[in-house]
Write an enzyme that holds these catalytic residues in place. Sequence first.
Site, PDB file in Angstrom:
ATOM      1  N   TYR A   1      -3.011  13.940   7.215  1.00 28.26           N
ATOM      2  CA  TYR A   1      -3.026  12.815   8.218  1.00 28.26           C
ATOM      3  C   TYR A   1      -4.220  12.182   8.274  1.00 28.26           C
ATOM      4  CZ  TYR A   1      -1.617   9.866  12.053  1.00 28.26           C
ATOM      5  OH  TYR A   1      -1.238   8.615  13.032  1.00 28.26           O
TER       6      TYR A   1
ATOM      7  N   ILE B   1      -0.540   7.773  21.848  1.00 26.57           N
ATOM      8  CA  ILE B   1       0.721   6.743  22.255  1.00 26.57           C
ATOM      9  C   ILE B   1       2.143   7.360  22.411  1.00 26.57           C
ATOM     10  CG2 ILE B   1       1.618   4.439  21.903  1.00 26.57           C
ATOM     11  CD1 ILE B   1      -1.332   4.341  21.965  1.00 26.57           C
TER      12      ILE B   1
ATOM     13  N   LYS C   1      -5.984   8.349   7.168  1.00 25.77           N
ATOM     14  CA  LYS C   1      -6.274   7.387   8.310  1.00 25.77           C
ATOM     15  C   LYS C   1      -7.980   7.075   7.975  1.00 25.77           C
ATOM     16  CE  LYS C   1      -2.353   7.004  10.334  1.00 25.77           C
ATOM     17  NZ  LYS C   1      -1.561   5.813  10.150  1.00 25.77           N
TER      18      LYS C   1
ATOM     19  N   ASN D   1       1.924  -0.775   9.344  1.00 21.54           N
ATOM     20  CA  ASN D   1       2.086   0.194  10.551  1.00 21.54           C
ATOM     21  C   ASN D   1       2.871   1.470  10.221  1.00 21.54           C
ATOM     22  OD1 ASN D   1       2.830   0.852  13.647  1.00 21.54           O
ATOM     23  ND2 ASN D   1       4.570   0.663  12.728  1.00 21.54           N
TER      24      ASN D   1
ATOM     25  N   VAL E   1       8.242   2.058   2.443  1.00 20.47           N
ATOM     26  CA  VAL E   1       6.945   1.785   1.803  1.00 20.47           C
ATOM     27  C   VAL E   1       6.635   2.809   0.889  1.00 20.47           C
ATOM     28  CG1 VAL E   1       6.328   0.413   3.963  1.00 20.47           C
ATOM     29  CG2 VAL E   1       5.579   2.756   3.850  1.00 20.47           C
TER      30      VAL E   1
ATOM     31  N   SER F   1      -6.032   5.351  13.080  1.00 19.02           N
ATOM     32  CA  SER F   1      -5.773   6.240  14.072  1.00 19.02           C
ATOM     33  C   SER F   1      -7.173   6.551  14.580  1.00 19.02           C
ATOM     34  CB  SER F   1      -4.922   7.492  13.443  1.00 19.02           C
ATOM     35  OG  SER F   1      -4.863   8.262  14.501  1.00 19.02           O
TER      36      SER F   1
HETATM   37  P1  NAD Z   1       7.066   6.392  15.067  1.00 18.72           P
HETATM   38  O1  NAD Z   1       7.601   7.456  14.510  1.00 18.72           O
HETATM   39  O2  NAD Z   1       7.795   5.921  16.501  1.00 18.72           O
HETATM   40  O3  NAD Z   1       7.414   4.876  14.076  1.00 18.72           O
HETATM   41  C1  NAD Z   1       7.097   5.121  12.804  1.00 18.72           C
HETATM   42  C2  NAD Z   1       8.075   4.158  11.984  1.00 18.72           C
HETATM   43  O4  NAD Z   1       7.727   4.401  10.610  1.00 18.72           O
HETATM   44  C3  NAD Z   1       9.575   4.690  12.199  1.00 18.72           C
HETATM   45  O5  NAD Z   1      10.321   3.775  12.602  1.00 18.72           O
HETATM   46  C4  NAD Z   1       9.799   5.003  10.837  1.00 18.72           C
HETATM   47  O6  NAD Z   1      11.012   5.292  10.335  1.00 18.72           O
HETATM   48  C5  NAD Z   1       8.863   4.407  10.086  1.00 18.72           C
HETATM   49  N1  NAD Z   1       8.665   4.934   8.538  1.00 18.72           N
HETATM   50  C6  NAD Z   1       8.353   6.597   8.205  1.00 18.72           C
HETATM   51  N2  NAD Z   1       8.251   6.526   7.151  1.00 18.72           N
HETATM   52  C7  NAD Z   1       8.563   5.280   6.485  1.00 18.72           C
HETATM   53  C8  NAD Z   1       8.716   4.828   5.150  1.00 18.72           C
HETATM   54  N3  NAD Z   1       8.476   5.721   4.046  1.00 18.72           N
HETATM   55  N4  NAD Z   1       8.814   3.497   4.792  1.00 18.72           N
HETATM   56  C9  NAD Z   1       9.159   2.668   5.979  1.00 18.72           C
HETATM   57  N5  NAD Z   1       9.198   2.991   7.194  1.00 18.72           N
HETATM   58  C10 NAD Z   1       8.938   4.176   7.454  1.00 18.72           C
HETATM   59  O7  NAD Z   1       5.482   6.252  15.232  1.00 18.72           O
HETATM   60  P2  NAD Z   1       4.291   5.605  15.855  1.00 18.72           P
HETATM   61  O8  NAD Z   1       3.677   6.455  16.551  1.00 18.72           O
HETATM   62  O9  NAD Z   1       4.802   4.137  16.263  1.00 18.72           O
HETATM   63  O10 NAD Z   1       3.624   4.948  14.339  1.00 18.72           O
HETATM   64  C11 NAD Z   1       3.302   3.822  14.118  1.00 18.72           C
HETATM   65  C12 NAD Z   1       1.926   3.926  13.386  1.00 18.72           C
HETATM   66  O11 NAD Z   1       0.807   4.170  14.339  1.00 18.72           O
HETATM   67  C13 NAD Z   1       1.726   5.059  12.415  1.00 18.72           C
HETATM   68  O12 NAD Z   1       0.756   4.396  11.228  1.00 18.72           O
HETATM   69  C14 NAD Z   1       1.103   6.193  13.076  1.00 18.72           C
HETATM   70  O13 NAD Z   1       0.469   7.169  12.003  1.00 18.72           O
HETATM   71  C15 NAD Z   1       0.162   5.449  14.059  1.00 18.72           C
HETATM   72  N6  NAD Z   1      -0.463   6.158  15.185  1.00 18.72           N
HETATM   73  C16 NAD Z   1       0.303   6.811  16.011  1.00 18.72           C
HETATM   74  C17 NAD Z   1      -0.362   7.360  17.026  1.00 18.72           C
HETATM   75  C18 NAD Z   1       0.393   8.041  18.281  1.00 18.72           C
HETATM   76  O14 NAD Z   1      -0.044   8.713  19.120  1.00 18.72           O
HETATM   77  N7  NAD Z   1       1.852   7.640  18.286  1.00 18.72           N
HETATM   78  C19 NAD Z   1      -1.658   7.434  17.252  1.00 18.72           C
HETATM   79  C20 NAD Z   1      -2.213   6.910  16.200  1.00 18.72           C
HETATM   80  C21 NAD Z   1      -1.699   6.158  15.091  1.00 18.72           C
END
Ligand code: NAD
Length: 256
Positions: free
Chosen positions: A160, A193, A164, A94, A68, A147
């Site tokens: 970050y 999460i 967000k 996402n 992305v 987030s």
């Molecule tokens: P994760 O690391 O399990 O998944 C993130 C995915 O994004 C991975 O599959 C990765 O390969 C992909 N990714 C990273 N850079 C990329 C790029 N340049 N192009 C395409 N894909 C890319 O993490 P997650 O927690 O499932 O994250 C999903 C979203 O949730 C993110 O935006 C994250 O900021 C947000 N989030 C996560 C949490 C948490 O506690 N896990 C909390 C708040 C928000």
Amino acid sequence: MTQLSRSVRGLTVLVTGAGSGMGRATAEVFAAEGAHVAVTDYDLASAQETAKLVAAAGGSAEVWRLDVSDKAEIDRVVGEVAARFGGIDIVVNNAGIANFLKIDDPDYDAVWDRTVAVNLTAHQRVIRAALPHLRRSASPRIINIASVEGMGATAQLSPYSSMKAGVIGLTRSLAVELGPEGITVNCICPGPIMTGMTADIEDADKVVFAKRRTALRRYGYPEEVAHVTLSLALPASSYVTGIAIPVDGGHMARNA
Ligand code: NAD
């Protein structure tokens, strides 16, 4: 009662970062509800694994490698997804990255630039590429994953947190701009999460954090976020726009 549909069956959803965590759960939940899912991720193997899980559960998903942070790739893949499924109804922005570092870290500029590209610029680019297709949908939906870090903040996470907060601003602004066209734009603010992003945090530290900081006293699971994404994507959710919903086990609500 009107006949507002409570189903995404037959609709097309494009999910970024769908190779892991919440993106994967989103793909699985939408496919289980009968949507056509475009599983995209810059890690092709993980995206293919998601598609396998979807297929094993009887759902419909196809895979595209999509980084992305690459505008040309976004434009190409969005076009291909629309051509393959005959349109795009729902976009779930996402994909995201997170790096802890102090404001005076020598790598700060590099991390900032990468975080802007993946966590904020990408969102507007995916939306702009998908817009002509969303405009042809009977039930167009944009859902951005922000987030709780865009509402409150944790030390040493300033790139970050800044992005967000930016995603929340982008969501509100586009909700107002695209509202007259019936396109809803919302964002979800997950709390802690269990995903790849939090995998390096020790289990014991997760327990302590969740007990101190969430109302539910536990981390959440990707599926618990994906269901809220699904609910915002339903044709029947047509009067919800411009909001940022914490899906955080009560993290934002809790003072003590
Ligand atoms: P994760 O690391 O399990 O998944 C993130 C995915 O994004 C991975 O599959 C990765 O390969 C992909 N990714 C990273 N850079 C990329 C790029 N340049 N192009 C395409 N894909 C890319 O993490 P997650 O927690 O499932 O994250 C999903 C979203 O949730 C993110 O935006 C994250 O900021 C947000 N989030 C996560 C949490 C948490 O506690 N896990 C909390 C708040 C928000």
